[in-house]
Design a protein around this motif. Sequence first.
Motif, mmCIF file in Angstrom:
data_model
loop_
_atom_site.group_PDB
_atom_site.id
_atom_site.type_symbol
_atom_site.label_atom_id
_atom_site.label_comp_id
_atom_site.label_asym_id
_atom_site.label_seq_id
_atom_site.Cartn_x
_atom_site.Cartn_y
_atom_site.Cartn_z
ATOM 1 N N ASP A 220 78.048 -18.976 -27.759
ATOM 2 C CA ASP A 220 79.312 -18.244 -27.809
ATOM 3 C C ASP A 220 79.506 -17.373 -26.566
ATOM 4 O OD1 ASP A 220 78.058 -15.715 -28.167
ATOM 5 O OD2 ASP A 220 77.766 -16.185 -30.306
ATOM 6 N N PHE A 221 80.595 -16.648 -26.556
ATOM 7 C CA PHE A 221 80.985 -15.899 -25.364
ATOM 8 C C PHE A 221 79.946 -14.852 -24.954
ATOM 9 C CE2 PHE A 221 83.794 -14.136 -22.299
ATOM 10 C CZ PHE A 221 84.768 -15.099 -22.066
ATOM 11 N N LEU A 224 77.517 -16.229 -22.485
ATOM 12 C CA LEU A 224 78.111 -16.302 -21.141
ATOM 13 C C LEU A 224 78.075 -14.926 -20.472
ATOM 14 C CD1 LEU A 224 79.920 -17.469 -18.889
ATOM 15 C CD2 LEU A 224 81.892 -17.098 -20.371
ATOM 16 N N THR A 252 88.704 -24.668 -19.893
ATOM 17 C CA THR A 252 87.982 -23.669 -20.707
ATOM 18 C C THR A 252 88.984 -22.927 -21.589
ATOM 19 O OG1 THR A 252 88.082 -22.218 -18.769
ATOM 20 C CG2 THR A 252 85.955 -23.245 -19.243
ATOM 21 N N SER A 255 89.459 -18.478 -21.281
ATOM 22 C CA SER A 255 89.008 -18.462 -19.885
ATOM 23 C C SER A 255 88.987 -17.030 -19.367
ATOM 24 C CB SER A 255 89.956 -19.284 -19.010
ATOM 25 O OG SER A 255 90.006 -20.626 -19.448
ATOM 26 N N MET A 286 84.777 -20.687 -22.183
ATOM 27 C CA MET A 286 84.126 -21.562 -23.152
ATOM 28 C C MET A 286 84.707 -22.973 -22.975
ATOM 29 S SD MET A 286 82.122 -19.441 -24.525
ATOM 30 C CE MET A 286 81.400 -20.468 -25.806
ATOM 31 N N THR A 303 79.195 -26.100 -29.007
ATOM 32 C CA THR A 303 80.067 -25.262 -28.180
ATOM 33 C C THR A 303 79.358 -25.070 -26.842
ATOM 34 O OG1 THR A 303 79.042 -23.338 -29.235
ATOM 35 C CG2 THR A 303 81.251 -23.969 -30.001
ATOM 36 N N TYR A 305 79.531 -22.933 -22.676
ATOM 37 C CA TYR A 305 80.247 -22.117 -21.678
ATOM 38 C C TYR A 305 80.030 -22.721 -20.299
ATOM 39 C CZ TYR A 305 75.802 -19.699 -20.452
ATOM 40 O OH TYR A 305 74.542 -19.398 -20.045
#
Length: 340
Positions: A220-221, A224, A252, A255, A286, A303, A305
């Motif tokens: 997940d974010f 990143l 993405t 973004s 992502m 998922t 990134y």
Amino acid sequence: MKTQLDSILQSAEREITSVKNIHDLLQMKSRFLGKKSELMQMMGQLGRLPAEERPEFGKNLNITKNRILELLENREIEIKNSNYATSLQTQATDITMPGRPFPRGSLHPITLVWQEIEDIFISLGFEVAEGPDVEDEYHNFDALNTPPDHPARDLSDTFYIEDDVLLRTQTSTVQIRVMQQFKPPIRIISPGSCYRNENDASHSPMFHQVEALVVDEGIDFTHLRDILNIFVKKIFGEEIDSRIRPHFFPFTEPSAEIDILCVKCYGKGCNLCGGSGWLEMGGAGMVDPNVFDMLKIDSEKYTGYAFGLGIDRIAMLKYKIPDMRLLFENDIRFLRQFKI
Ligand code: PHE
């Protein structure tokens, strides 16, 4: 007669021992033993002597001649030996002398940063992937969810070689190539050259990016955000924070644009950061499920990134290089400053 021979021998001894070189020695040989020499003339007169005196005198002549020959030979050896000794002294190699300095090149600042970036990501568990500079529209645009009417496809940005053959405008092409070839989990970076039709102090028609792609279950974010923060601090120093701002990239969702704290004013605002306190480093986000779907990766299960950073920009900030064109002019005075 006998006294004449003695005096010849005496002068031969005196002169031969004082000769200094082979050339003079040869002349001396012909002077004492040549056809016109005193000794040879005496030999020629041998026949005129009374028969009983001849053997004795002949014998003395020969003794004198051989003695002179011997003197000449010895002197020749002496001269050659002394020549050799002087040449040994004058032409000797002094192995204690310091060697001539060997001119050493230096690594280009982009190479230095490139290697450092690879080292950092390898230490974080990434692998390094590569893709070609000459690409097709599929890898540069279509598979990256960039529709045919997207402005980035415009001839004014992209260098087309032929229809459907172009110089990649971004290293994101390698995301596609890696996902075509490998199944998740994927964890790669891909540094390389990119090309866009632009040219000024902060843009070069050929530049460098490093792409990163991580695909797995549960990414997940925050992953990143975390990896960007770790990387920025490793490459610029602990005091340099990073931040992300909402942005748009076709491939993405969501973004973001990545900024780092200004390396010159640390956020106060200066000419380098245009007063904002932050510097742009690249884009991130992502992986858009559309991209996964096109590549037959289960977007319900996985998922991921991705981000792309400017290598040249990192080099310019690290080494305080004011103009991007300096990086590609290959001025030796500039390049020499990066000796390590
Ligand atoms: N390829 C984008 C660019 O060149 C950067 C980017 C990479 C954005 C990966 C998102 C994810 O601007």
